[in-house]
Design an enzyme around this catalytic site. Structure first.
Site, PDB file in Angstrom:
ATOM      1  CB  CYS A 171      -0.928  -0.110   1.168  1.00 35.99           C
ATOM      2  SG  CYS A 171      -1.929   1.503   1.680  1.00 35.99           S
ATOM      3  CB  CYS A 175       0.166   2.036   4.024  1.00 37.41           C
ATOM      4  SG  CYS A 175      -1.690   1.297   3.916  1.00 37.41           S
TER       5      CYS A 175
END
Length: 127
Positions: free
Chosen positions: A50, A53
């Site tokens: 991600c 993230c």
């Protein structure tokens, strides 16, 4: 023959409070780190693949380090899908604030640095 019993003093016998730190959790350690904590805990539900993230993680770590009343617990949802389901994690990153083991606040997606700092500080002030 007589014996003298010497009582041992126990210093720091209580469980250490892990505040201002970042800890990587697993499915096995999550309950101990989050649900049983006696202080506010911010949980970063993330995945290695991600992109947002990876950008948010350092902002959270910096903010928690500056607010030593809070612990940051990071949980890779790819390795803890049951917990991700339990907390209804549908998008990444998801950040959830826990107080005394109960989820009390959250946000989903990338946030700017000041927004992350305000989120962490708000929950540090609850300690």
């Amino acid at each position: 023959m007589s014996f003298i019993v010497v009582a041992q003093r126990q210093f720091h016998a209580a469980v250490p409070v892990m505040t201002g730190k970042t800890i990587e959790a697993t499915s096995e350690t999550f309950a101990e780190l989050v649900n049983k904590a006696d202080h506010p805990v911010i949980v970063d539900f993330y995945a290695d693949w991600c992109g947002p993230c990876k950008m948010l993680g350092p902002l959270l770590e910096k903010s928690v380090k500056a607010n030593p009343k809070v612990t940051l617990v990071k949980l890779d949802v790819d390795n803890a899908s049951e917990l991700a389901g339990q907390y209804k994690i549908a998008a990444l990153p998801t950040v959830v604030a826990f107080n005394k083991g109960e989820a009390v606040d959250q946000f989903v997606g990338m946030r700017r640095g000041p927004d992350v700092e305000n989120f962490v500080k708000k929950h540090a002030d609850r300690a």
